[in-house]
Scaffold this active site. Structure first.
Site, mmCIF file in Angstrom:
data_model
loop_
_atom_site.group_PDB
_atom_site.id
_atom_site.type_symbol
_atom_site.label_atom_id
_atom_site.label_comp_id
_atom_site.label_asym_id
_atom_site.label_seq_id
_atom_site.Cartn_x
_atom_site.Cartn_y
_atom_site.Cartn_z
ATOM 1 N N GLY A 48 0.816 -1.221 0.000
ATOM 2 C CA GLY A 48 0.000 0.000 0.000
ATOM 3 C C GLY A 48 0.841 1.258 0.000
ATOM 4 C CB CYS A 49 3.727 2.310 2.042
ATOM 5 S SG CYS A 49 2.850 2.245 3.625
ATOM 6 C CB THR A 50 5.136 0.359 -2.855
ATOM 7 O OG1 THR A 50 6.092 -0.075 -1.880
ATOM 8 C CG2 THR A 50 5.796 0.458 -4.218
ATOM 9 C CB ALA A 53 5.594 6.176 -2.522
#
Length: 161
Positions: A48-50, A53
């Site tokens: 999710g964070c990738t 970003a």
């Protein structure tokens, strides 16, 4: 009911001075005169964070509007550096011990698949060129979020024109 401790649109955003993955310190005052998107995320190089970003990285609209994107999490400088290099992230990833994140409502108790933990909550703050809060999201769903952020900034720019 409104939380009296929560920042409201138009409030000055709390000043910060935090290091990035390369060891350079970034302060809110460094970006005076620009819109800033400060997004808090739980962990470098997780799915999710990738996606989040990379969505900010790939937003042509944010680039066209001259918006400064800053990511922030509790990961250390080395982790940030590797994450930024792996995905060619063109914006700083700031490191915080949780204190600043807690002060803006982006750190605390969270529930993940029924397990309650303490940590960074996915949140986004849009700051205007004077360093005041335009809008905050304190529970971010990644899909479509970068576009919603760009829409909000574009509307704010038009309202000021």
């Amino acid at each position: 009911m409104t939380n009296p401790d929560r920042l409201q649109p138009g409030d000055p955003f709390p000043a910060f001075s935090l290091p990035d993955g390369a060891g350079q310190t970034h302060a809110l005052s460094d970006y005076a005169g620009k819109y800033v998107v400060l997004y808090a995320y739980p962990k470098d190089d997780t799915p999710g964070c990738t996606r989040e970003a990379c969505d900010f990285r790939d937003s042509a609209r944010l680039k066209e509007m001259g918006v400064q994107v800053l990511g922030i999490s509790q990961d250390d400088a080395d982790s940030h550096q590797k994450f930024a290099e792996k995905y060619s992230l063109p914006f700083p990833l700031l490191t915080d011990d949780g204190q600043f994140l807690a002060s803006v409502g982006a750190y605390g108790e969270k529930n993940s698949y029924g397990k309650v933990t303490q940590g960074v909550k996915r949140a986004t703050f849009i700051l205007d060129p004077e360093g005041k809060l335009v809008k905050s999201w304190l529970a971010v769903k990644v899909d479509g979020h970068a576009e919603a952020v760009a829409d909000t900034i574009q509307k704010d720019m038009q309202d000021r024109a």
